[in-house]
Design an enzyme around this catalytic site. Sequence first.
Site, PDB file in Angstrom:
ATOM      1  N   GLY A 128       0.816  -1.203   0.000  1.00 40.07           N
ATOM      2  CA  GLY A 128       0.000   0.000   0.000  1.00 40.07           C
ATOM      3  C   GLY A 128       0.853   1.257   0.000  1.00 40.07           C
ATOM      4  N   HIS A 165      13.111  10.512  -1.482  1.00 38.97           N
ATOM      5  CA  HIS A 165      13.566   9.302  -2.174  1.00 38.97           C
ATOM      6  C   HIS A 165      14.952   9.527  -2.777  1.00 38.97           C
ATOM      7  CE1 HIS A 165       9.913   6.524  -2.668  1.00 38.97           C
ATOM      8  NE2 HIS A 165       9.565   7.435  -1.786  1.00 38.97           N
TER       9      HIS A 165
END
Length: 176
Positions: A8, A51
Amino acid sequence: MKVLVTGGVRSGKSFQAEALVVGEPVVTYVAPGPEADPESDPEWAERVVRHQDRRPGHWATAETADVAATLRATEGAVLVDCLGTWLTAQLDELDGWDKTRDEWEPELLARVDALAEAVGQHRGTVVVVTNEVGMGVVPAHWSGRLFRDLLGVTNQRVAAECDEVHLVVAGRTLVL
């Protein structure tokens, strides 16, 4: 080794995927979605920066919706993050949100097959991140149902080319 990492939103799947290739000497990080626009979506841009900051400096980055061609042209390990943004880019390019399904679905499925084949044929390690969207409430809008169904098909076809599938939930990984 070919691995599909699913889970998820904010489950830890990108971190898990990065950990699978962190020891590789050559890594290409493939970002198949649009570039972050800090002015129009600051939250998305912040997540992209987080990221990027996590990745080792020697990793190359390729921002492209043509992931299959990038896999065919790239040496070493490849990390693709993620299939959801890739699928969105394909639907946008094919005008899948406005045309009838018959007009674009055969081309989309051909692209899915080409991507899956490129994953399977790549000579190095490939780790592909995707979202697991079919375990929740049925989306109220047709576009949400369409996306959920097509991502499910895409995930299955890519998983068929992989040695392993990892399900990430709350930062914990289960190898399926």
